[in-house]
Design a protein around this motif. Structure first.
Motif, PDB file in Angstrom:
ATOM      1  N   GLY A  87       0.873  -1.284   0.508  1.00  0.00           N
ATOM      2  CA  GLY A  87       0.205  -0.040  -0.196  1.00  0.00           C
ATOM      3  C   GLY A  87       0.806   1.497  -0.009  1.00  0.00           C
ATOM      4  O   GLY A  87       0.481   1.996  -0.683  1.00  0.00           O
ATOM      5  N   SER A  88       1.930   1.449   1.224  1.00  0.00           N
ATOM      6  CA  SER A  88       3.019   2.243   1.419  1.00  0.00           C
ATOM      7  C   SER A  88       3.605   3.041  -0.332  1.00  0.00           C
ATOM      8  O   SER A  88       4.610   4.289  -0.497  1.00  0.00           O
ATOM      9  N   GLY A  89       3.098   1.623  -1.439  1.00  0.00           N
ATOM     10  CA  GLY A  89       4.453   1.553  -2.134  1.00  0.00           C
ATOM     11  C   GLY A  89       3.739   2.268  -3.210  1.00  0.00           C
ATOM     12  O   GLY A  89       4.025   3.420  -3.901  1.00  0.00           O
ATOM     13  N   GLY A  90       2.536   2.915  -2.505  1.00  0.00           N
ATOM     14  CA  GLY A  90       1.398   3.725  -3.890  1.00  0.00           C
ATOM     15  C   GLY A  90       1.588   3.870  -5.619  1.00  0.00           C
ATOM     16  O   GLY A  90       1.756   2.335  -6.459  1.00  0.00           O
ATOM     17  N   LEU A  91       1.454   3.899  -6.775  1.00  0.00           N
ATOM     18  CA  LEU A  91       1.334   4.412  -8.080  1.00  0.00           C
ATOM     19  C   LEU A  91       2.677   3.795  -8.266  1.00  0.00           C
ATOM     20  O   LEU A  91       2.605   2.694  -9.259  1.00  0.00           O
ATOM     21  N   GLY A 120       5.579  -0.045  -7.564  1.00  0.00           N
ATOM     22  CA  GLY A 120       4.375   0.428  -6.923  1.00  0.00           C
ATOM     23  C   GLY A 120       3.161  -0.159  -7.782  1.00  0.00           C
ATOM     24  O   GLY A 120       3.977  -1.237  -8.187  1.00  0.00           O
ATOM     25  N   PHE A 121       2.459  -0.005  -8.343  1.00  0.00           N
ATOM     26  CA  PHE A 121       1.039  -0.318  -8.992  1.00  0.00           C
ATOM     27  C   PHE A 121       1.480  -0.489 -10.221  1.00  0.00           C
ATOM     28  O   PHE A 121       1.208  -1.849 -11.012  1.00  0.00           O
ATOM     29  N   THR A 152      -5.307  -1.573  -3.253  1.00  0.00           N
ATOM     30  CA  THR A 152      -4.501  -1.091  -2.081  1.00  0.00           C
ATOM     31  C   THR A 152      -3.395   0.079  -1.837  1.00  0.00           C
ATOM     32  O   THR A 152      -3.206   0.819  -1.035  1.00  0.00           O
ATOM     33  N   GLN A 153      -2.622   0.629  -3.244  1.00  0.00           N
ATOM     34  CA  GLN A 153      -2.034   1.040  -3.984  1.00  0.00           C
ATOM     35  C   GLN A 153      -2.599   2.349  -4.130  1.00  0.00           C
ATOM     36  O   GLN A 153      -1.500   3.413  -4.188  1.00  0.00           O
ATOM     37  N   VAL A 154      -3.706   2.173  -4.648  1.00  0.00           N
ATOM     38  CA  VAL A 154      -3.979   3.852  -5.056  1.00  0.00           C
ATOM     39  C   VAL A 154      -4.672   4.305  -4.618  1.00  0.00           C
ATOM     40  O   VAL A 154      -4.872   5.460  -3.765  1.00  0.00           O
ATOM     41  N   TYR A 189      -1.912   3.289   3.815  1.00  0.00           N
ATOM     42  CA  TYR A 189      -0.932   2.485   4.413  1.00  0.00           C
ATOM     43  C   TYR A 189       0.435   3.113   4.887  1.00  0.00           C
ATOM     44  O   TYR A 189       1.704   3.220   5.447  1.00  0.00           O
ATOM     45  N   THR A 190       0.617   4.188   3.737  1.00  0.00           N
ATOM     46  CA  THR A 190       1.245   5.381   3.892  1.00  0.00           C
ATOM     47  C   THR A 190       1.745   5.552   5.270  1.00  0.00           C
ATOM     48  O   THR A 190       3.438   5.634   6.246  1.00  0.00           O
ATOM     49  N   HIS A 219      -3.574   4.062  -0.160  1.00  0.00           N
ATOM     50  CA  HIS A 219      -1.976   4.639  -0.315  1.00  0.00           C
ATOM     51  C   HIS A 219      -1.594   5.549   0.924  1.00  0.00           C
ATOM     52  O   HIS A 219      -1.194   4.771   1.565  1.00  0.00           O
TER      53      HIS A 219
END
Lengths: 417, 593
Positions: free
Chosen positions: A280-284, A317-318, B33-35, B41-42, B38
């Motif tokens: 999740g913290s990886g982001g896009l 990331g994504f 999860t990632q977008v 989770y950060t 984000h």
């Protein structure tokens, strides 16, 4: 034949090479932690295994499908023998320290026979299924395939290795489908397992059971089969709680944590949660190659094996996730094509079985990093650190190259997808 | 099996649809999860890896009335360990003990601190010396969980001299943490334990800041101070200005020296400003900062002079003859007596009451004295009779209205309530119904069931010295609070003050006069109930007085434990007053001659 130049299915090979290189670069990154550990050097070992595996794959391409067909039963029995041996001399390792999946001589771990068994059982099942003139129509006809998969499955569950067990069930089911078994029969075959899973909720299981009765009435199997199905479903539905009690505490815990990872943040749920945080913290676009803090600071468990995909998610990331998915999708589509165009039913089933095996690995492993699947300690093909699996995967690529070359269109359009 | 190309194509399409569908499903999961999640989770990732290291705020500097520093901050070093588990902490401490000297007690203390607040760094050495810190810095790479912080450390430049009112600070205790007052405190923080430090804790504490260190999953500090996120700087507390005259306080402490046991309080009578407050002997609270060494604490605890017992605030002593002024005030208030009245029986060295003979302190006798003369000579026989005339009930009620059973109300937490009967019920409780009226004789001369603090006597005399109102004694500058206490006319008060001048000029404290300043006061020689080696009863020496008599600037109460006659206390009080008023005491000149 052996000296003749082979029409290599380059798309397959290139996709597999890209996946392997991507995987090894992630294994390298997984070792880059702020406080160095032994994992930091493992990428070299993995690279070595990769070259070894390429060699093995090449050797596999030199082996005709006829030879493979002939080797099927000896290889199968050898696998069974090794799995039996493991029950007595198996060693644990890494995250699965309490299980007996490793074969070791004098303390030196040689490999995991179950990785080899994933291929040999596919071959044996393909051989059995290919002897059917017509697709099986009743459960009774399935006794032979069931036995071929069932014996090694039981041996693997004795280790115990739930992950590999799931893979066996997955590819066996897929190969039944590929051999032309009708959908209703597939559902009936699967019904006891479904009952087992639904047994935890009486209402849901009741609904499922009514649905099953309807299906049985519509499909009209033999009477004793219908009774047998009903009995097994009831049995599994009732047995499930008893089996639950028989599960090892860590297995129970894993299942529970799957259902609710916030249950125990610090202990078992910790792994999944850390993985989700990393992804999740990886982001896009991710934190940058080798830069992921969750991994660097060792919050991510088994970052080079079971949870390697979380490193992809955190650092690339994504976008990096999509790249991996695209490569896997291309691989799967390519192998389906090979299976479709295979020269005979045996090689077609082998190809589809290998595909199914990879697919289950990807689904369970990647799903696990996002808490969509229970933690089973199943590796990600071409990514997770581990020699046996790398070797097995590339052996499969070699076999597929051979099947593609001998198949229809193999000579005419090797680059056609 | 059916192996027709059409069948294969159909199954192939089905397989492709399933495979693609599942991968799209997984991809959607990653997108979510990632977008979409984000940010969530950060945040979790940061709380994972960032550890807050407290940055203690410098406590407020305490000044005296002339801007001299009473309590200061100096740079100290705190060594702490960030540990996730108790075993980790123990292991690190074990290894640390190979590098520096750590006692098993210190290890246990650190573990206890850890248990109280596992998320905060467990303090091992609250006050490490520079030498220890430099050794640790050399071995820093071996102890990645270790955190060395320079933090402000309390320092009292005058040490034991100011200890009786300034108190000290220490690590907050478990009992304190459980109290609602300390709700916003965290384990490991410093808190005022005594004196001003405790009374003005909310003003003096300041606001703690934070540093962020990045730790790995095992709690090892990877990026230390300031590297991970900018520091939140602590907010220093504002200074605290007190009424104390540090020079006078030093002088008082100097007079007591090492030999005298007792206490002294100096108050500005009109405002209640406390100029000096001392208890002898006095501990050095500098040694308490960062944990008192066991040996030092034991030596204080076992010292028969009781240095940890604040004699000015907590000490309850029979006030002796200094209390005769209370009897006087009650007599005047009730109209039972006037300053010029004589008592029926003249003093012949004692008074027979019932079957008991009550002696006067001067067995030669004083003859017939007026009240004024009786104060100057401190004639017990006069006051026995005054007490009998008033009766016990009126005397007790009068004493209560003079605040003899209440705290003086100083802004220090240690002050004890004097022991004084709240009414006659006290005697009923204590002696049953059959107590003798002779109690009133003892009570009238400040003996019996009456134990006053030095501070409370100073407060009473500040009312006598002024218009009859008593100001609340205050160490910290504030708005003076005066409450009417002595209900006498201005004329009567002037008479009382004249009588007190008489004590010094030709009375019991004649030798303590000050040249050029009129000193007023009263000696007291109180029976302590303790016998000396020869079986003779030891007396506490008292003097409470003020000067200049016509416009008092200072009230001083001095009590010397087992100091013998009150004249000894008077000499000290007179010296204190002379020092404050910058004049020379007569006694100093006369002893030369």
């Amino acid at each position: 034949m052996a000296t003749k130049r082979l029409a290599v299915d380059w798309p397959l090979v290139i996709i597999a090479l890209l996946l392997s290189l991507y995987g090894i670069s992630i294994v390298y990154s997984a070792g880059q932690t702020d406080i160095p550990t032994a994992v930091g050097r493992l990428w070299k070992t993995q690279l070595l295994w990769f070259f070894l595996s390429i060699g093995a794959a090449y050797a596999a391409t030199r082996c005709t499908v006829r030879l493979l067909d002939w080797l099927t039963w000896p290889a199968y029995w050898l696998s069974i023998a090794m799995l039996v041996l493991l029950i007595f001399v198996g060693k644990g390792a890494g995250t699965a320290a309490s299980t007996k999946s490793w074969l070791a001589i004098g303390g030196f771990r040689i490999g995991q026979p179950s990785e080899l068994a994933k291929i040999t059982v596919v071959l044996a099942l393909a051989k059995v299924l290919s002897t059917f003139k017509e697709p099986p129509k009743s459960l009774l006809e399935l006794w032979k395939p069931a036995l071929v998969v069932g014996v090694p499955w039981v041996l693997i569950m004795l280790q115990p290795d739930l992950g590999t067990g799931i893979v066996f069930v997955g590819f066996a089911f897929a190969m039944l489908f590929w051999s032309g078994v009708s959908w209703p029969l597939l559902v009936l075959v699967a019904s006891p397992v479904v009952s087992l899973i639904l047994a935890f909720n009486v209402q849901v299981w009741g609904a499922w059971f009514l649905l099953l009765i309807a299906l049985v009435l519509w499909y009209k199997p033999y009477l004793y089969e219908g009774i047998f199905l009903a009995c097994t479903n009831v049995l599994f539905g009732v047995l499930a709680p008893i089996i639950w009690d028989k599960l090892a505490p860590y297995q129970q815990k894993r299942l529970l944590v799957f259902l609710n990872p916030d249950l125990d943040r610090r202990a078992a749920g910790y792994h999944v949660l850390q993985s989700q945080i990393a992804i999740g913290s990886g982001g896009l676009f991710g934190k940058g190659y080798t830069q992921g803090p969750q991994k660097r600071l060792a919050f991510l468990p088994a970052q080079h094996t079971d949870f390697i995909f979380a490193v992809v998610g955190e650092e690339l990331g994504f976008v990096g996730v999509l790249l991996a998915f695209t490569l896997f999708l291309l691989l799967f589509l390519r192998v389906t094509k090979i299976a479709e165009r295979a020269n005979d039913s045996y090689s077609s089933l082998v190809a589809f079985g290998l595909l199914a095996s990879w697919f289950v690995h990807v689904l369970v492993n990647v799903g696990m990093t996002l808490n969509l699947m229970p933690i089973t300690g199943i590796p990600l093909p071409f990514f997770s650190y581990g020699g046996s699996f790398m070797l097995a995967s590339w052996l499969a690529i070699g076999i597929l190259v051979r099947i593609a070359a001998e198949g229809r269109g193999g000579r005419t359009g090797p680059f056609a997808i | 099996m059916s192996f027709h190309p059409n069948d294969m194509r159909r199954r192939g399409i089905a397989a492709n649809v399933i495979v693609t569908g599942v991968l799209i499903f997984l991809g959607a999961g990653f997108f979510r999860t990632q977008v979409l999640q984000h940010d969530k989770y950060t945040l979790q990732s940061e709380t994972n890896r960032l550890r807050e290291l407290p940055l203690p705020a410098p406590r407020g500097i305490i000044y005296d009335r002339n801007g001299k520093v009473i309590a200061d901050n100096v740079i100290g070093y705190t060594v702490s360990v960030l540990a996730q588990r108790e075993d980790t902490l123990r292991a690190v401490l074990q290894r640390l003990s190979g590098t520096i000297n750590i006692t098993p007690t210190q290890i246990e203390q650190a573990v206890r601190r850890y248990r109280r607040a596992p998320t905060r760094p467990a303090v091992i050495l609250p006050d490490a010396s520079f030498d220890v810190v430099s050794v640790l810095e050399e071995h820093r790479s071996q102890f990645p969980q270790m955190n060395i912080q320079s933090s402000p450390r309390r320092f009292y430049p005058d040490g034991p001299i100011v200890a009786p009112f300034v108190g000290y600070t220490g690590e907050i205790s478990e009992t304190e943490l459980a109290q609602p007052v300390f709700a916003d405190y965290k384990a490991g923080q410093q808190v005022g334990k005594q004196g001003l430090e405790k009374a003005y804790e909310s003003v003096l504490r300041g606001k703690e800041g934070s540093q962020f260190a990045e730790v790995d999953a095992r709690g090892r500090i990877v990026r230390g101070q300031g590297g991970a996120r900018p520091d939140l700087l602590p907010v220093p507390a504002p200074p605290l200005y007190t009424n104390i005259d540090l020079d006078l306080q030093r002088y008082v402490a100097g007079i007591f020296g090492d030999s005298l046991i007792g206490g002294a309080v100096a108050i500005e009578p009109k405002t209640g400003a406390v100029l000096a407050l001392y208890s002898a002997p006095s501990p050095d609270y500098n040694r308490f900062i960062g944990g008192v060494p066991v040996a030092y604490y034991d030596s204080l605890r076992t010292d028969p002079r009781k240095p940890l017992y604040n004699k000015a605030l907590q000490g309850q002593y029979p006030p002796g003859s200094t209390w005769k002024l209370a009897t006087t005030v009650v007599g005047l208030e009730t109209g039972a007596v006037t300053m010029s009245d004589h008592m029926p029986i003249s003093c012949s060295g004692g008074l027979q009451y019932g079957n008991r003979y009550f002696r006067c302190w001067d067995k030669r006798g004083h003859g017939s004295l007026s009240l004024q003369g009786a104060i100057a000579k401190s004639c017990d026989v006069f006051f026995y009779q005054l007490g009998l005339k008033l009766g016990l009930a009126r005397l007790i009620a009068g004493g209560v209205s003079l605040g003899m059973d209440a705290k003086a109300g100083i802004d220090l937490p240690e002050e004890k309530r004097p022991r004084f009967p709240e009414s006659l019920d006290y005697f009923n409780r204590k002696y049953g119904r059959n107590w003798s009226q002779s109690i009133v004789l003892s009570m009238a001369i400040g003996q019996g069931d009456n134990s006053q603090t030095i501070l409370n006597m100073a407060r009473f005399y500040s009312a006598l010295a002024t218009d009859g109102s008593a100001a609340k004694p205050e160490i910290v500058k504030g708005k003076p609070e005066r409450t009417p206490m002595v209900k006498l006319s201005a004329e009567q008060l002037a008479q009382v003050q004249t009588a007190l001048v008489g004590v010094v000029e030709g009375g019991t404290a004649a030798r303590s006069a000050i040249k050029g300043v009129q000193l007023a006061g009263k000696t007291g020689t109180a029976q302590s109930g303790t016998l000396d080696a020869f079986g003779k009863e030891l007396n506490h020496a008292w003097f409470v007085g003020f000067a200049p008599a016509n416009d008092p600037k200072i009230v001083v109460a001095v009590m010397i434990e087992f100091g013998g006659h009150g004249t000894r206390a008077a000499a000290i009080a007179s010296a204190i007053i002379a020092n404050y008023l910058k004049v020379t005491p007569v006694s100093d000149i006369t002893t030369d001659g």
